[in-house]
Motif scaffolding. Structure first.
Motif, PDB file in Angstrom:
ATOM      1  N   HIS A   1       0.822  -1.201   0.000  1.00  0.00           N
ATOM      2  CA  HIS A   1       0.000   0.000   0.000  1.00  0.00           C
ATOM      3  C   HIS A   1       0.859   1.255   0.000  1.00  0.00           C
ATOM      4  O   HIS A   1       1.917   1.301   0.629  1.00  0.00           O
ATOM      5  CB  HIS A   1      -0.937   0.005   1.202  1.00  0.00           C
ATOM      6  N   MET A   2       0.384   2.285  -0.697  1.00  0.00           N
ATOM      7  CA  MET A   2       1.082   3.562  -0.778  1.00  0.00           C
ATOM      8  C   MET A   2       0.147   4.661  -0.287  1.00  0.00           C
ATOM      9  O   MET A   2      -1.080   4.557  -0.398  1.00  0.00           O
ATOM     10  CB  MET A   2       1.522   3.818  -2.232  1.00  0.00           C
ATOM     11  N   THR A   3       0.728   5.738   0.241  1.00  0.00           N
ATOM     12  CA  THR A   3      -0.080   6.806   0.816  1.00  0.00           C
ATOM     13  C   THR A   3      -0.951   7.484  -0.232  1.00  0.00           C
ATOM     14  O   THR A   3      -0.564   7.638  -1.395  1.00  0.00           O
ATOM     15  CB  THR A   3       0.803   7.859   1.511  1.00  0.00           C
ATOM     16  N   GLN A   4      -2.157   7.884   0.193  1.00  0.00           N
ATOM     17  CA  GLN A   4      -3.081   8.597  -0.690  1.00  0.00           C
ATOM     18  C   GLN A   4      -2.897  10.106  -0.613  1.00  0.00           C
ATOM     19  O   GLN A   4      -3.427  10.839  -1.454  1.00  0.00           O
ATOM     20  CB  GLN A   4      -4.538   8.266  -0.295  1.00  0.00           C
TER      21      GLN A   4
ATOM     22  N   LEU B   1      -7.493   9.818  -6.502  1.00  0.00           N
ATOM     23  CA  LEU B   1      -8.766  10.353  -5.999  1.00  0.00           C
ATOM     24  C   LEU B   1      -9.727   9.238  -5.593  1.00  0.00           C
ATOM     25  O   LEU B   1     -10.530   9.393  -4.674  1.00  0.00           O
ATOM     26  CB  LEU B   1      -9.431  11.229  -7.062  1.00  0.00           C
ATOM     27  N   MET B   2      -9.636   8.086  -6.270  1.00  0.00           N
ATOM     28  CA  MET B   2     -10.548   6.972  -6.003  1.00  0.00           C
ATOM     29  C   MET B   2      -9.988   5.980  -4.992  1.00  0.00           C
ATOM     30  O   MET B   2     -10.532   4.884  -4.833  1.00  0.00           O
ATOM     31  CB  MET B   2     -10.897   6.261  -7.311  1.00  0.00           C
ATOM     32  N   GLY B   3      -8.927   6.358  -4.305  1.00  0.00           N
ATOM     33  CA  GLY B   3      -8.437   5.545  -3.203  1.00  0.00           C
ATOM     34  C   GLY B   3      -7.642   4.326  -3.601  1.00  0.00           C
ATOM     35  O   GLY B   3      -7.560   3.364  -2.818  1.00  0.00           O
ATOM     36  N   CYS B   4      -7.049   4.331  -4.778  1.00  0.00           N
ATOM     37  CA  CYS B   4      -6.205   3.214  -5.200  1.00  0.00           C
ATOM     38  C   CYS B   4      -5.047   3.034  -4.213  1.00  0.00           C
ATOM     39  O   CYS B   4      -4.378   4.004  -3.859  1.00  0.00           O
ATOM     40  CB  CYS B   4      -5.676   3.477  -6.609  1.00  0.00           C
ATOM     41  N   GLN B   5      -4.826   1.816  -3.770  1.00  0.00           N
ATOM     42  CA  GLN B   5      -3.806   1.553  -2.758  1.00  0.00           C
ATOM     43  C   GLN B   5      -2.399   1.459  -3.342  1.00  0.00           C
ATOM     44  O   GLN B   5      -1.414   1.484  -2.614  1.00  0.00           O
ATOM     45  CB  GLN B   5      -4.136   0.242  -2.021  1.00  0.00           C
ATOM     46  N   HIS B   6      -2.296   1.297  -4.658  1.00  0.00           N
ATOM     47  CA  HIS B   6      -0.992   1.191  -5.302  1.00  0.00           C
ATOM     48  C   HIS B   6      -1.061   1.909  -6.647  1.00  0.00           C
ATOM     49  O   HIS B   6      -1.991   1.693  -7.420  1.00  0.00           O
ATOM     50  CB  HIS B   6      -0.604  -0.274  -5.514  1.00  0.00           C
ATOM     51  N   TYR B   7      -0.103   2.792  -6.901  1.00  0.00           N
ATOM     52  CA  TYR B   7      -0.098   3.538  -8.153  1.00  0.00           C
ATOM     53  C   TYR B   7       1.319   3.578  -8.703  1.00  0.00           C
ATOM     54  O   TYR B   7       2.282   3.175  -8.041  1.00  0.00           O
ATOM     55  CB  TYR B   7      -0.663   4.950  -7.958  1.00  0.00           C
TER      56      TYR B   7
ATOM     57  N   GLN C   1     -13.559  22.132  -5.379  1.00  0.00           N
ATOM     58  CA  GLN C   1     -13.469  22.486  -3.968  1.00  0.00           C
ATOM     59  C   GLN C   1     -13.184  21.283  -3.083  1.00  0.00           C
ATOM     60  O   GLN C   1     -12.830  21.443  -1.914  1.00  0.00           O
ATOM     61  CB  GLN C   1     -14.784  23.144  -3.517  1.00  0.00           C
ATOM     62  N   SER C   2     -13.350  20.080  -3.615  1.00  0.00           N
ATOM     63  CA  SER C   2     -13.144  18.869  -2.821  1.00  0.00           C
ATOM     64  C   SER C   2     -12.700  17.742  -3.743  1.00  0.00           C
ATOM     65  O   SER C   2     -12.890  17.808  -4.968  1.00  0.00           O
ATOM     66  CB  SER C   2     -14.443  18.467  -2.117  1.00  0.00           C
ATOM     67  N   PRO C   3     -12.116  16.669  -3.189  1.00  0.00           N
ATOM     68  CA  PRO C   3     -11.715  15.545  -4.030  1.00  0.00           C
ATOM     69  C   PRO C   3     -12.871  14.910  -4.794  1.00  0.00           C
ATOM     70  O   PRO C   3     -12.707  14.492  -5.944  1.00  0.00           O
ATOM     71  CB  PRO C   3     -11.113  14.566  -3.020  1.00  0.00           C
TER      72      PRO C   3
ATOM     73  N   ALA D   1     -11.542   0.101 -15.674  1.00  0.00           N
ATOM     74  CA  ALA D   1     -10.703   1.250 -15.324  1.00  0.00           C
ATOM     75  C   ALA D   1     -10.804   1.591 -13.845  1.00  0.00           C
ATOM     76  O   ALA D   1      -9.973   2.339 -13.321  1.00  0.00           O
ATOM     77  CB  ALA D   1     -11.088   2.456 -16.165  1.00  0.00           C
ATOM     78  N   MET D   2     -11.834   1.066 -13.163  1.00  0.00           N
ATOM     79  CA  MET D   2     -12.022   1.339 -11.736  1.00  0.00           C
ATOM     80  C   MET D   2     -11.704   0.120 -10.881  1.00  0.00           C
ATOM     81  O   MET D   2     -12.105   0.047  -9.718  1.00  0.00           O
ATOM     82  CB  MET D   2     -13.458   1.799 -11.480  1.00  0.00           C
ATOM     83  N   ALA D   3     -10.984  -0.842 -11.457  1.00  0.00           N
ATOM     84  CA  ALA D   3     -10.725  -2.102 -10.754  1.00  0.00           C
ATOM     85  C   ALA D   3      -9.991  -1.898  -9.442  1.00  0.00           C
ATOM     86  O   ALA D   3     -10.222  -2.634  -8.471  1.00  0.00           O
ATOM     87  CB  ALA D   3      -9.943  -3.046 -11.660  1.00  0.00           C
ATOM     88  N   SER D   4      -9.108  -0.911  -9.379  1.00  0.00           N
ATOM     89  CA  SER D   4      -8.310  -0.707  -8.163  1.00  0.00           C
ATOM     90  C   SER D   4      -8.898   0.352  -7.235  1.00  0.00           C
ATOM     91  O   SER D   4      -8.316   0.646  -6.189  1.00  0.00           O
ATOM     92  CB  SER D   4      -6.884  -0.304  -8.544  1.00  0.00           C
ATOM     93  N   ALA D   5     -10.055   0.894  -7.600  1.00  0.00           N
ATOM     94  CA  ALA D   5     -10.671   1.948  -6.782  1.00  0.00           C
ATOM     95  C   ALA D   5     -11.313   1.359  -5.539  1.00  0.00           C
ATOM     96  O   ALA D   5     -11.694   0.177  -5.509  1.00  0.00           O
ATOM     97  CB  ALA D   5     -11.711   2.695  -7.605  1.00  0.00           C
TER      98      ALA D   5
END
Length: 405
Positions: free
Chosen positions: A174-177, A190-196, A222-224, A242-246
């Protein structure tokens, strides 16, 4: 800033006052100073609160080592590190870097016209520096206009590696968001992917490219969540793969809304400079699925950048040179790093005191065999002005006039 020569012979030190503050951030302040050894104007960056905890200690040491590792014309590097005090009094680090006159944010918000040639030269240098970083295995994680320093001759350097880290090859790690300024944050973050991967930097460059063309922030929310909505307004509702890791919440937010078709044609309305070639490259960078997003290295091969490459290597770079018979060009216009950046040293840092010893030793060894070291007189009035500096109110800041290209 009050800076001294430190002589073994015991000669009196030479003190010089500060010039002006040139940058602010979470790290503190950067000042323009004069190096008393040669009279050259340089930038002095203060890294405070290094030893508050082990995480801060590792982060600062990583940035310091990166600044000493970099050897590239489009990436800011350390010219020198100020001599540290005895280890018991060692609390902050001062790094000297090349002094740049402005940054790309100041250029964009200024009234000065930006021609297509300017944009191509800037974009070429950003991607050239990014290819170098990524080839060394480094993710910048905060590419934005304010972190792209420029001179009045249009030379550009990527700076601020406080959030940079080595790319993690293991997708299960896991990596920081909490990375990347929101306006330039990739949708997977933005979608909370744990690894990028390094593709998050390419997304940021795409946002900056659009900002150079339109002279306004492309996704200014104004917001994520609103940031994600603006992205889908332009790119359309992403397909499920495309949202598999979200994270689940982000997927639900996208799917419960109305289906949006892509509206990429609006990119042609950014400016007269938004030609078919420009929009084609922009669309390759602003791809929702990071696996399908163009890499920084491949983006350099896009025909839109041919003129930027030619102008840069004809009259701006240090890797090519002129002789009476003509111009001698380098064999590799966009060289990668000669080796990966290693962060194995972090595995041996188990305590703050251990980190302090490693950093102190690193700076001391880095200075061996070099010029007379510099240090600071903390009792001087100039130093007290330096540490009391605060950011001025945010306004449209002045910018240097750029030559026609």
């Amino acid at each position: 800033l009050q800076m001294e020569k430190t002589w073994d012979s015991g000669e009196p030190s030479q003190e010089l006052p500060p010039d002006r503050p040139i940058g602010y951030g979470a790290f503190g302040v950067v000042w323009s100073v004069t190096d008393p050894r040669d009279g050259r104007k340089v930038a002095l960056k203060k890294m405070p609160n290094v030893f508050q905890n082990l995480v801060s200690c590792k982060r600062v040491f990583r940035e310091l080592r990166m600044l000493c590792f970099f050897k590239h014309d489009n990436v800011l590097s350390a010219l020198d590190i100020l001599q540290p005090p005895q280890i018991d009094c060692f609390e902050e680090i001062y790094v000297i870097t090349e002094l740049m006159q402005s940054d790309l944010h100041k250029v964009i918000v200024s009234p000065q016209p930006l021609t297509t040639d300017h944009i191509k030269v800037f974009l070429y240098q950003i991607l050239r520096g990014l290819k170098y970083l990524h080839s060394a295995g480094i993710l910048h994680r905060d590419i934005k206009p304010g972190n792209l320093l420029v001179n009045s001759n249009c030379l550009l350097k990527i700076c601020d590696f406080g959030l940079a880290r080595v790319e993690e090859p293991d997708p299960s790690r896991h990596m920081t968001q909490e990375v990347v300024t929101q306006y330039y944050r990739a949708p997977e973050v933005l979608m909370g992917c744990q690894h990028y991967t390094s593709s998050i930097d390419v997304w940021s460059v795409g946002c900056i490219f659009a900002e150079l063309l339109g002279r306004r922030i492309l996704f200014q929310a104004q917001s994520p969540i609103q940031q994600l909505d603006l992205i889908t307004d332009l790119l359309g509702t992403p397909p499920l793969p495309a949202m598999a890791s979200a994270c689940e919440g982000a997927r639900v937010h996208i799917l419960r809304g109305p289906h949006k078709p892509p509206s990429l044609s609006v990119l042609y309305m950014l400016s007269d400079g938004a030609t078919h070639e420009a929009v084609h490259l922009l669309c390759r960078m602003l791809v929702f699925d990071p696996a399908k997003r163009i890499s920084g290295s491949d983006a350099l091969s896009h025909p839109y950048l041919d003129e930027g490459r030619l102008r840069y290597h004809t009259c701006m770079c240090k890797c090519c040179y002129s002789v009476p018979s003509g111009r001698v060009y380098t064999r590799d216009f966009e060289p990668p790093a000669d080796r990966p950046f290693s962060h194995n040293y972090e595995q041996s840092m188990h305590s703050v005191w251990q980190g302090k010893e490693l950093i102190h030793r690193f700076i001391t060894e880095h200075q061996q065999g070099k010029r007379v070291p510099l240090c600071i007189n903390p009792q001087s009035a100039a130093f007290k002005t330096f540490i009391r500096s605060h950011p001025p109110p945010r306004t449209k800041r002045d910018c240097y006039q750029y030559p026609a290209l």
